[in-house]
Design an enzyme around this catalytic site. Structure first.
Site, PDB file in Angstrom:
ATOM      1  N   GLU A  78       4.960  75.927 -14.448  1.00  0.00           N
ATOM      2  CA  GLU A  78       5.017  75.637 -13.017  1.00  0.00           C
ATOM      3  C   GLU A  78       3.946  74.612 -12.696  1.00  0.00           C
ATOM      4  O   GLU A  78       2.750  74.870 -12.895  1.00  0.00           O
ATOM      5  CB  GLU A  78       4.819  76.899 -12.161  1.00  0.00           C
ATOM      6  N   GLU A  90       3.618  85.427 -13.699  1.00  0.00           N
ATOM      7  CA  GLU A  90       2.420  85.592 -12.867  1.00  0.00           C
ATOM      8  C   GLU A  90       2.006  87.063 -12.765  1.00  0.00           C
ATOM      9  O   GLU A  90       1.875  87.621 -11.674  1.00  0.00           O
ATOM     10  CB  GLU A  90       2.638  84.967 -11.488  1.00  0.00           C
TER      11      GLU A  90
END
Length: 517
Positions: free
Chosen positions: A322, A199
């Site tokens: 995810e 991220e």
């Protein structure tokens, strides 16, 4: 003119008709289209995620070697047995946001000598590093699963990263292999799957895609395959949900010889700021959650189209590392631990999402449910010495038949699940074949209507079939430590195979897998 008497009769008629509408069946016809050109559904689509977050590692997987709970090298034996039965193909560690603050050398060597750190992302708890590289990779060996290491780019260095690669992979004589041997591991583990940061648009450093693309190229260049066998599988930190510009920049700026996968993260929820309870939700909240879950179809399609523009041969995988449901934490628990229950709503998320991944197997070749134990949409929950399997576990257990199976394309128009002025496809289907067996996974997300599905399987020449189902009485039902087997897989018989047509009748909010040969 409408009289009071007429209104009363009309109201009575509506009250009589409404239950009939609720229990009415919808029908769909599915064309099954076997093709020699169909891709194989990569087993890694069925991967899992274990972050140093809440009670995923400590109090979940890891209870320590001195625990009275039966364990192997500190990892609970009941969790090991459950994950072996689930057949998990890969396991991602140590994060998540935690990965970009994790310094791997803190987690090797004698445990009493390891430094502590503060987990700034998840609850501000002190991390003692007692579960480190050896513990995780030995666990993966025990499970027979492929390790996926997410490495520190946000607060680390190229040297720290590449030293980790050498430590776990280098067979010959080198400073890192000698350090590994000093720590009682002679042979390398041979880790192939590596996340180059996590991220990077957010907790990994709030970077622009252009800046991160350059960083990725630098790190990827210095990652050497110390095994001198198969190449490493390098995964770039990819887009947050519908950030298509991020994917565009990575695919445009990173040469194909430096990258094997591009990540994508997307969660299902009611509203991001007001996620709602994991167990106390109404139909409107259920609808909104499924709306975000089914958005995965659009996300995968659009990100794949961008990737196709730069990589028509599909050499680079889309890695959804995810995904899952995200709600408010359970009352009385640490907000930073992300502990939530797991209901039939989560079974719907799991079944539909995995069907989407299966049907996009040409580009989606890896995914990781978030997370394995005690965090978000977990497959396992623990409470002291107790352990239970969630509805999501049972769905993934039924679906494991798709791992490394050849996709059978399907075509259909789904009936609608309508609420107010919106509608969603009520039906989700994917199919595959392996070892002479055909499997059809079918989900009915409608909360109140039965679904009759007719699959035209004449081309498959099927003779007999059997079925399994995950279903329950209420959408809000879940497995508790007082009633851990409220929702399990059960035999399913409400189908018939006749004259090349497989007719399946699915109860409301249910997941079914049919095996035929």
């Amino acid at each position: 003119m409408t009289t009071k008497k007429n209104i009363g009769i009309k109201g009575l008629l509506l009250s009589l008709l409404f239950p009939l509408a609720i229990n009415a069946q919808q029908k769909a016809t599915v064309s099954v289209l076997p093709s020699a050109d169909s891709p194989v559904i990569n087993k890694n689509i069925y991967g899992h995620f274990s972050e140093h977050l809440g009670r995923c590692i400590y109090g979940g997987f890891y209870v320590g070697e001195k625990s009275t709970i039966p364990n192997t090298n500190g990892v609970r034996n009941d969790i090991i047995a459950a994950l072996k039965e689930l057949g998990i193909p890969n396991l991602r560690w140590p994060g998540g946001c935690f990965a970009d603050t994790y310094h791997w050398k803190d987690g090797i060597g004698p445990k009493q000598d390891r430094p502590t750190m503060v987990n700034q992302w998840w609850g501000g708890v002190t991390e003692d590093n007692s579960f480190g590289t050896h513990d995780f990779l030995d666990l993966c060996e025990t499970l027979g699963t492929e390790p996926y290491l997410a490495a520190n780019v946000g607060s680390g260095t190229v040297k720290e990263f590449t030293d980790w690669v050498a430590y776990v992979n280098h067979q010959g004589k080198s400073p890192m292999s000698e350090l590994r041997k000093k720590n009682n591991r002679d042979t390398p583990w041979g880790v192939k799957i590596w996340g180059v940061g996590n991220e990077m648009w957010g907790c990994g450093g709030n970077m622009t895609p252009e800046y991160y693309a350059n960083l990725f190229k630098q790190y990827s260049t210095f990652m050497t395959d110390w095994n001198n066998s198969d190449k490493l599988f390098r995964i770039a930190s990819g887009a947050n949900v519908a950030d298509y510009h991020w994917t565009e920049v990575l695919m445009r700026d990173i040469p194909r010889n430096l990258i094997e996968g591009v990540a994508l993260h997307s969660y299902s929820f009611v509203e991001w700021e007001k996620k709602g309870s994991s167990t106390q939700f109404d139909e409107a909240q259920y609808f909104k959650t499924m709306e975000t879950a089914l958005k995965m179809e659009e996300l995968v399609t659009k990100h794949s189209e961008i990737m196709d523009k730069y990589d028509p041969a599909k050499k680079t995988a889309l890695v959804v590392d995810e995904w899952g449901g995200w709600y408010e934490v359970e009352p009385g628990t640490n907000p930073g631990f992300l502990y939530q229950q797991n209901t039939m709503r989560d079974a719907m998320i799991a079944g539909t999402t995995l069907n989407i991944f299966n049907n996009h197997a040409d580009r989606v070749r890896m995914a990781n449910l978030a997370q394995t134990v005690n965090v978000l949409q977990a497959v396992i929950l623990t409470e002291n010495d107790k352990m239970l399997l969630t509805p999501t576990y049972h769905v993934m257990h039924m679906y494991k038949v798709h791992q490394d199976a050849k996709l059978i394309p399907v075509k259909f128009t789904s009936p609608e699940y309508k609420l107010a002025d919106k509608s969603l496809p009520a039906l989700s289907v994917s199919a595959s074949e392996k070892d002479g067996k055909k499997h059809f996974s079918i989900v009915n997300i409608h909360p109140s209507q039965t679904m009759t599905v007719e699959l035209d399987v004449k081309a498959l020449n099927l003779k007999n079939a059997s079925g399994r189902i995950v279903a329950s009485g209420k959408l809000q039902d879940f497995n508790s430590f007082a009633d851990p087997n409220k929702i399990t897989e059960k035999e399913f018989k409400d189908f018939k195979l006749k004259n090349g047509t497989l007719t399946v009748t699915l109860p409301a909010f249910s997941v079914v897998v049919i095996e035929a040969k």
